[in-house]
Design an enzyme around this catalytic site. Sequence first.
Site, PDB file in Angstrom:
ATOM      1  N   LYS A  69      46.782  24.440  88.461  1.00  0.00           N
ATOM      2  CA  LYS A  69      47.434  23.985  87.085  1.00  0.00           C
ATOM      3  C   LYS A  69      48.685  23.199  87.404  1.00  0.00           C
ATOM      4  O   LYS A  69      49.656  23.750  88.516  1.00  0.00           O
ATOM      5  CB  LYS A  69      47.720  25.148  86.250  1.00  0.00           C
ATOM      6  N   LYS A  93      55.441  28.864  90.416  1.00  0.00           N
ATOM      7  CA  LYS A  93      56.005  28.999  89.176  1.00  0.00           C
ATOM      8  C   LYS A  93      55.008  29.958  88.195  1.00  0.00           C
ATOM      9  O   LYS A  93      55.263  30.894  87.510  1.00  0.00           O
ATOM     10  CB  LYS A  93      55.929  27.847  88.730  1.00  0.00           C
ATOM     11  N   LYS A 105      48.967  19.558  91.622  1.00  0.00           N
ATOM     12  CA  LYS A 105      49.962  18.592  90.824  1.00  0.00           C
ATOM     13  C   LYS A 105      49.104  17.279  91.178  1.00  0.00           C
ATOM     14  O   LYS A 105      48.788  17.122  92.103  1.00  0.00           O
ATOM     15  CB  LYS A 105      51.430  18.288  91.514  1.00  0.00           C
ATOM     16  N   THR A 189      59.318  23.656  77.401  1.00  0.00           N
ATOM     17  CA  THR A 189      60.005  23.763  78.661  1.00  0.00           C
ATOM     18  C   THR A 189      61.669  24.005  78.284  1.00  0.00           C
ATOM     19  O   THR A 189      62.175  25.071  78.842  1.00  0.00           O
ATOM     20  CB  THR A 189      59.858  22.455  79.428  1.00  0.00           C
TER      21      THR A 189
HETATM   22  N1  GLU Z   1      54.640  19.532  84.562  1.00  0.00           N
HETATM   23  C1  GLU Z   1      55.139  20.783  84.059  1.00  0.00           C
HETATM   24  C2  GLU Z   1      55.624  21.536  85.221  1.00  0.00           C
HETATM   25  O1  GLU Z   1      56.340  21.080  86.233  1.00  0.00           O
HETATM   26  C3  GLU Z   1      54.275  21.329  83.355  1.00  0.00           C
HETATM   27  C4  GLU Z   1      52.673  21.645  83.941  1.00  0.00           C
HETATM   28  C5  GLU Z   1      51.659  22.325  82.986  1.00  0.00           C
HETATM   29  O2  GLU Z   1      51.830  22.562  81.892  1.00  0.00           O
HETATM   30  O3  GLU Z   1      50.666  22.604  83.708  1.00  0.00           O
HETATM   31  O4  GLU Z   1      56.019  22.766  85.072  1.00  0.00           O
END
Ligand code: GLU
Length: 428
Positions: A69, A93, A105, A189
Amino acid sequence: MPVSTPYTRFQKTLEEVMQKLKLTPKERAFFAKPQNTYKTEIHIKRDSGKEQAFQAFRIQFNNARGPFKGGIRYHPEANEEEVKALAALMSIKTAVVNIPFGGGKGGVQCNPKELSRKELEAVSRAYVRAMIRHIGADIDCPAPDVNTNPAIMAWMRDEFEKQTHTYSPAMITGKPLSYGGSLGRDTATARGAFFILQEMMDREARDPEELKVAIQGFGNAGATMAHFLHNAGYTVVAVSDSQGGVYSPEGVDPVRIEKYKHKTGQVAGEYCKGSVCDIKRMKLDGVRHVTNEQLLELPCDILIPAALDNVITAKNARKIRAKYILEIANGPTSPEADTILEKKGVKIVPDVLANAGGVTVSYFEWVQGRSGELWTAERVDNELRRIMLDAYKSVQREAHRGNMTYRQAAFAVGIRRMVDAMHARGWL
Ligand code: GLU
């Protein structure tokens, strides 16, 4: 001195924590490199008729706890090292907030500001076609990141469904509400970071009314955070975007700044055209123009880097006056700066905890996509608060028990959960 890259910076904390946790060589091997790295060139036709190629990446770091993810960023400097570090951070995370995902990513090396809407759509669809065998709700679920947004997620889902002849709302998150998005994803966020900050200030008996905050970055997360803080009584003394920002010891009004950013394309747009500012009017209003570097060193209690990585380094760490740093950006603080700031007694809430609200609401969106349920905004908010505060408590407990910084403690919580899953699966 070895060159510092986003990945070597990640490895520094990783190594410290793996030692503290006494990981075995076999366990360590899983953190040494990503499980899968996909890189390719994607080609689009520019509006001029000319063909152009862009480097595209998807890096899948670890899926012990669930599908990979993580977001996809569009940036001229996106590269394999950076995407790899961000994929690794995502694995930690998702484990810190204990949602059933691994980490990945993506990135496209392009400057979205130089692309028309049509070209942007072409890049997004080409990306999905290039990665089609490696993504999907049960395999790897992308989302927005730097310079990508719900409109791009919608094109990506549409392309995926066309190519695979399926209905696949859960293959990507951060979609628009009209096409499978979740309420609260756009503010998630900042919301998650806000919950943690509030809890921390409560515990330390600090009154928002007496706290000054500087925010670097006025994109989705930074701007939303400015509103939350302003409405809760904090004084937002400075905000900036890539072109610089404004500072006023008395506080700036995020609503007004948002309006000018919208109208002029820059945070300081009320006073400046490019780099030429109306100094007289600024003086009258009690504001000053600041560069992004200056913003970090302003007198404030809470500093929120909400833009790019590696902005707080050995060069400026000693000059930082904030007592708390809340990392909404991924990787804003270098390991050398970490050490300096720790000695100064600055408390850092690390990215893997502070900005995990985004991926947490992505998880809610994924759940809704798979079940066909629609959650209310209230349900999203309550669940997000619960998950963020649980994660915060786990990190705090770990920090206390192991005499660690919050960053080390967050890594410890995440790594332990990942290792447990790997053992359960029989990988180790
Ligand atoms: N790009 C965001 C992060 O760095 C969200 C990633 C997501 O929702 O999968 O956490």
